[in-house]
Enzyme design. Sequence first.
Site, PDB file in Angstrom:
ATOM      1  N   ASP A  10     121.626  89.506  29.083  1.00 46.98           N
ATOM      2  CA  ASP A  10     121.426  88.158  28.517  1.00 46.98           C
ATOM      3  C   ASP A  10     122.710  87.380  28.749  1.00 46.98           C
ATOM      4  O   ASP A  10     123.747  87.950  29.100  1.00 46.98           O
ATOM      5  CB  ASP A  10     121.128  88.260  27.013  1.00 46.98           C
ATOM      6  CG  ASP A  10     120.914  86.883  26.373  1.00 46.98           C
ATOM      7  OD1 ASP A  10     120.248  86.028  26.992  1.00 46.98           O
ATOM      8  OD2 ASP A  10     121.418  86.641  25.266  1.00 46.98           O
ATOM      9  N   SER A  11     122.638  86.067  28.527  1.00 48.70           N
ATOM     10  CA  SER A  11     123.848  85.255  28.616  1.00 48.70           C
ATOM     11  C   SER A  11     124.866  85.688  27.564  1.00 48.70           C
ATOM     12  O   SER A  11     126.059  85.479  27.742  1.00 48.70           O
ATOM     13  CB  SER A  11     123.493  83.787  28.377  1.00 48.70           C
ATOM     14  OG  SER A  11     122.927  83.640  27.081  1.00 48.70           O
ATOM     15  N   TYR A  42     123.572  79.636  28.828  1.00 48.62           N
ATOM     16  CA  TYR A  42     122.931  79.289  30.100  1.00 48.62           C
ATOM     17  C   TYR A  42     122.044  78.044  29.997  1.00 48.62           C
ATOM     18  O   TYR A  42     121.732  77.410  31.002  1.00 48.62           O
ATOM     19  CB  TYR A  42     122.009  80.436  30.533  1.00 48.62           C
ATOM     20  CG  TYR A  42     122.669  81.640  31.160  1.00 48.62           C
ATOM     21  CD1 TYR A  42     124.032  81.682  31.434  1.00 48.62           C
ATOM     22  CD2 TYR A  42     121.892  82.744  31.502  1.00 48.62           C
ATOM     23  CE1 TYR A  42     124.594  82.813  32.016  1.00 48.62           C
ATOM     24  CE2 TYR A  42     122.444  83.861  32.098  1.00 48.62           C
ATOM     25  CZ  TYR A  42     123.798  83.899  32.344  1.00 48.62           C
ATOM     26  OH  TYR A  42     124.340  85.005  32.930  1.00 48.62           O
ATOM     27  N   GLY A  43     121.579  77.771  28.782  1.00 47.76           N
ATOM     28  CA  GLY A  43     120.453  76.858  28.590  1.00 47.76           C
ATOM     29  C   GLY A  43     120.584  75.475  29.188  1.00 47.76           C
ATOM     30  O   GLY A  43     119.598  74.857  29.554  1.00 47.76           O
ATOM     31  N   CYS A  74     116.436  87.427  28.531  1.00 47.29           N
ATOM     32  CA  CYS A  74     116.835  86.025  28.430  1.00 47.29           C
ATOM     33  C   CYS A  74     115.728  85.173  29.053  1.00 47.29           C
ATOM     34  O   CYS A  74     115.404  85.353  30.234  1.00 47.29           O
ATOM     35  CB  CYS A  74     118.148  85.834  29.187  1.00 47.29           C
ATOM     36  SG  CYS A  74     118.699  84.127  29.296  1.00 47.29           S
ATOM     37  N   ASN A  75     115.153  84.295  28.253  1.00 49.56           N
ATOM     38  CA  ASN A  75     114.072  83.442  28.766  1.00 49.56           C
ATOM     39  C   ASN A  75     114.577  82.514  29.870  1.00 49.56           C
ATOM     40  O   ASN A  75     113.882  82.270  30.853  1.00 49.56           O
ATOM     41  CB  ASN A  75     113.504  82.581  27.628  1.00 49.56           C
ATOM     42  CG  ASN A  75     112.808  83.408  26.573  1.00 49.56           C
ATOM     43  OD1 ASN A  75     111.605  83.571  26.615  1.00 49.56           O
ATOM     44  ND2 ASN A  75     113.556  83.939  25.620  1.00 49.56           N
ATOM     45  N   THR A  76     115.784  81.988  29.682  1.00 46.18           N
ATOM     46  CA  THR A  76     116.332  81.018  30.639  1.00 46.18           C
ATOM     47  C   THR A  76     116.553  81.684  31.997  1.00 46.18           C
ATOM     48  O   THR A  76     116.196  81.121  33.048  1.00 46.18           O
ATOM     49  CB  THR A  76     117.669  80.450  30.102  1.00 46.18           C
ATOM     50  OG1 THR A  76     117.501  80.112  28.715  1.00 46.18           O
ATOM     51  CG2 THR A  76     118.094  79.228  30.873  1.00 46.18           C
ATOM     52  N   CYS A 188     113.637  81.770  22.771  1.00 49.75           N
ATOM     53  CA  CYS A 188     114.985  82.130  23.229  1.00 49.75           C
ATOM     54  C   CYS A 188     115.357  83.371  22.448  1.00 49.75           C
ATOM     55  O   CYS A 188     115.126  83.445  21.230  1.00 49.75           O
ATOM     56  CB  CYS A 188     115.959  80.991  22.922  1.00 49.75           C
ATOM     57  SG  CYS A 188     117.699  81.428  23.143  1.00 49.75           S
ATOM     58  N   THR A 189     115.921  84.359  23.132  1.00 50.37           N
ATOM     59  CA  THR A 189     116.168  85.644  22.466  1.00 50.37           C
ATOM     60  C   THR A 189     117.287  85.569  21.419  1.00 50.37           C
ATOM     61  O   THR A 189     117.458  86.501  20.635  1.00 50.37           O
ATOM     62  CB  THR A 189     116.478  86.743  23.503  1.00 50.37           C
ATOM     63  OG1 THR A 189     117.567  86.311  24.343  1.00 50.37           O
ATOM     64  CG2 THR A 189     115.260  87.027  24.360  1.00 50.37           C
ATOM     65  N   HIS A 190     118.035  84.466  21.400  1.00 51.07           N
ATOM     66  CA  HIS A 190     119.021  84.286  20.336  1.00 51.07           C
ATOM     67  C   HIS A 190     118.361  83.968  18.979  1.00 51.07           C
ATOM     68  O   HIS A 190     118.942  84.232  17.935  1.00 51.07           O
ATOM     69  CB  HIS A 190     119.958  83.117  20.668  1.00 51.07           C
ATOM     70  CG  HIS A 190     121.040  83.438  21.655  1.00 51.07           C
ATOM     71  ND1 HIS A 190     120.791  83.721  22.977  1.00 51.07           N
ATOM     72  CD2 HIS A 190     122.398  83.498  21.515  1.00 51.07           C
ATOM     73  CE1 HIS A 190     121.948  83.938  23.603  1.00 51.07           C
ATOM     74  NE2 HIS A 190     122.928  83.810  22.733  1.00 51.07           N
TER      75      HIS A 190
END
Length: 267
Positions: A10-11, A42-43, A74-76, A188-190
């Site tokens: 992930d970012s 990253y978004g 990470c979706n982005t 978003c995984t956050h």
Amino acid sequence: MSHLPIGVFDSGVGGLSVLNALREALPHERFVYFADTAHAPYGERGDAYVAGRTRAVARHLLERHQIKALVVACNTATAAAIHELRAEHPALPVVGVEPALKPAVAISRTGHIAVIATRGTVESRKFESLRASLAAQAVFSIVPCDGLAGAIERDDAAQIGSLSQRYLEAAGVFGSAPGQIDTLVLGCTHYPFIADELRRHAGAAVRFIDTGAPVAQQARRLLSQAEVLAEAGDGGVALLCSGAPDALDAAAARWLRLPAERAAAVA
Ligand code: DGL
């Protein structure tokens, strides 16, 4: 090959929410978690930048850690680079994440669904085609949440509070009456890590949907198909990051449900 680790990427700290689900579903596996914290968030960076970082991290995990599979948590990054990654590494099982619109449609009673995610995710072609494929089945209120993943990364409670309020107000009216939003997709995984804060603004009855568990099941299926599932051993997690390790260690201590080795910085 079953003894080799699975790469998770992930970012920053968000992918730890997916790693929790992976460890539950795959208790014998070893994981190498890479947080690209020197380049997060990253978004709002644009596709070319995110795709370049995603490919570099995948190469690092393959060359230095001999991973047998990769979970892009990470979706982005999934939206920007999953096709390129699969083309570049055709033999590597790769699992991505995308906002869970289909499960949301299946459980929503009012047919009004809010989706919160990064700008990179919601403006991607991949997301647009997913949304368009479900447009006849629900009304989606889609909110790009600039700055929110960064605030979670910095653990900035004041900023998390004010952005959560702003973005959920922008989504519309939450509730279970006709015309109200009864389902919130955490795209978003956050965001699973700030579920309590989001709930303060969305209300107790709204259903939250994230992707940890289905992604873990998909990883299990792919490993099993490739006959590389680890079926014995205690598993474990090694943490890597491109920035300073302290923040990742702190996030892992707070959010990972099982212990991990201390984070190591990667140049
Ligand atoms: N956790 C990531 C996602 O799921 C990225 C957030 C960011 O770096 O902006 O999209």
